[in-house]
Enzyme design. Sequence first.
Site, PDB file in Angstrom:
ATOM      1  N   ALA A  22     -17.865   0.168  14.534  1.00 42.89           N
ATOM      2  CA  ALA A  22     -19.256   0.288  14.966  1.00 42.89           C
ATOM      3  C   ALA A  22     -19.911  -1.078  14.880  1.00 42.89           C
ATOM      4  CB  ALA A  22     -20.014   1.292  14.103  1.00 42.89           C
ATOM      5  N   GLY A  45     -23.905 -25.010   8.331  1.00 48.19           N
ATOM      6  CA  GLY A  45     -23.624 -23.586   8.255  1.00 48.19           C
ATOM      7  C   GLY A  45     -23.404 -23.064   6.858  1.00 48.19           C
ATOM      8  N   LYS A  51     -23.542  -6.441  -1.692  1.00 48.52           N
ATOM      9  CA  LYS A  51     -24.067  -6.583  -3.059  1.00 48.52           C
ATOM     10  C   LYS A  51     -25.505  -6.123  -3.180  1.00 48.52           C
ATOM     11  CE  LYS A  51     -24.658 -10.878  -1.043  1.00 48.52           C
ATOM     12  NZ  LYS A  51     -23.850 -11.440   0.057  1.00 48.52           N
ATOM     13  N   ALA A  58       0.809  -1.216   0.000  1.00 46.06           N
ATOM     14  CA  ALA A  58       0.000   0.000   0.000  1.00 46.06           C
ATOM     15  C   ALA A  58       0.842   1.266   0.000  1.00 46.06           C
ATOM     16  CB  ALA A  58      -0.919   0.009   1.228  1.00 46.06           C
ATOM     17  N   GLU A  89     -14.982  -4.652  -4.391  1.00 45.53           N
ATOM     18  CA  GLU A  89     -14.471  -5.935  -4.868  1.00 45.53           C
ATOM     19  C   GLU A  89     -15.080  -7.105  -4.110  1.00 45.53           C
ATOM     20  OE1 GLU A  89     -13.178  -8.376  -7.193  1.00 45.53           O
ATOM     21  OE2 GLU A  89     -12.069  -6.528  -7.556  1.00 45.53           O
ATOM     22  N   LYS A 119     -25.590 -10.007  -7.511  1.00 43.48           N
ATOM     23  CA  LYS A 119     -24.213 -10.013  -8.012  1.00 43.48           C
ATOM     24  C   LYS A 119     -24.177  -9.883  -9.533  1.00 43.48           C
ATOM     25  CE  LYS A 119     -22.955 -12.902  -4.088  1.00 43.48           C
ATOM     26  NZ  LYS A 119     -22.677 -14.282  -3.635  1.00 43.48           N
TER      27      LYS A 119
END
Length: 430
Positions: A44, A189, A107, A34, A131, A207
Site C-alpha cells: 500500500a 540529505g 518509533k 526463517a 526492532e 526512542k
Amino acid sequence: MTRPLSIAVAGLGTVGAGVLTLLRDNAELIAARAGRPIIVTAVAARDRNRDRGVSLEGLRWYEDPVAMAAEARADVVVELIGGSDGPARHAVEAALNAGRPVVTANKALLALHGAALAQKAEAAGVTLAFEAAVAGGIPAIKALREGLAANRIGRVTGILNGTCNYILTCMRDQKREFGDVLAEAQRLGYAEADPSFDIDGVDAAHKLAILAALAFGRPVEFDAVHVEGIRNITALDIALAEELGFRIKLLGIAQQEEAGVAARVHPCMVPASHPIARVDGVFNAVVAEGDFVGRVVLEGRGAGAGPTASAVVADLIDIARERHTPVWGADHAALSAVPALPMASHHGAYYLRLMVLDRPGVIADVTGVLRDHGISLESMIQRGRAPGEAVPVVLTTHGCQEAAMRDALKRIAALEAVLEPPALIRIETL
C-alpha cells in the site's frame, strides 16, 4: 516444503523499498534462517506510478493501508508509513484487530501509543515487533528484551539520532557553528527540510521512551521523558569541552533510581575516554548496564534503507520461526508501576558558560549566587582580559540538584554584568 510466510507492506518509501529489495536479494539465505520463504503479496502506498527501484509486479496494490491491513491475504502486516497517528496507527490497529502480527519501524507510534497497542496485541495473541524503531540496524531491542533478559538493568544510554551526532561531529572537527553545519546537513540529505524533530531531541526521546520501557519492564511513557535539543550548542562550547577533556553528545539516558525511573534527552559532556564519546558522524550507539553482564556497547548505523530493512526482516524471521516475546518483555500484568522521576530531582555536575562584562566583582557575584544555592565549584576558566567588554567565563560544578541549579541560573541571568542567558550543559561521567 513449509508454506511461505506472506507479508503485506504499508509504505513504500526508502525503508519499504529497502525491505522489498532485501527480501529479494537475500531470499535464499532468509528462507534458510526463517525455515520457510518470506514473500511479499500486497503493498500500500500513495503513488502507484512512482519508480522505487524495485519491481512491484504480481503484488496486490492497495490505495488504503488500513483496508490492506484488515483485508489482504497476508500472514503479517509491515507498517512503514511513519507518524504517531493517522494511517499508520489505524493500519496497525486494523491488523491487530484482525489477529495479524505486525512489524513496524514507527518509533513515534510506539512511544505515544505503545502501551495500548501492546495490550491489543496481547489480547489477540499476536506479535507486535519493532526492532527497526530504535537505532536502525543495531539490534538494541533484542539485546535488551532477550539477550539481557536475566539482568536487572541499571541504566541505558544512547546516541539515538544520527542527524544530531553528525552535526556535533562536524562542529567539533571543522570548528563550525551550528547553523552552518545544519544547512550543509540538509543539502546532503542527513537532515530534513524541517529538522525540528531531530535537532530538538524529539526523535531521540521517542526512542528512549521505548528503551526505558524495555529496560525497566514498565509501560512506555513518552510524556515522562525530559527533552532538550542541540540548537543552543556553540563552537565555543565544543572547543571548551575538548579543553576540559569532554566531548558533547546528544544522549538519551534512562536510569533506575531508588524512587523510580528517570528518563532524559539533552546535550551532555561525556569523558573523551568513554566508548560513546568516540561514536561520530551518523552512527548511533546504545550502552546497557546489567547487574550480571556489566556494560554492553552496541554501535552501528542508526538509519537508512539497508540498516532499517535489516531490522524489519529480522523480526519477520522471528515470526516465521514462531518465536514470540511479549512487547515490553513481560505480560502486561507483570509490568512494573514504578513512578517516573521529574527532571528537577536530577543530581549531577554542570558546565556553565557566561558572557559577562569584564569588570571587578563579576565573578564574586556569580559565585555568591551559586554558594547561596549550595552549589560548589570544581573549576573556572576565564580567557584573557578585555576591561569593559564581553568575555566568556566557564564554570564547572560538583554534583548538585537540578532544581537548585535552575534557581541559581535565574538569579545569575538577572545580574547586570551577565549579557546573555547562561549556557548550561550537564556533565555525565557514565
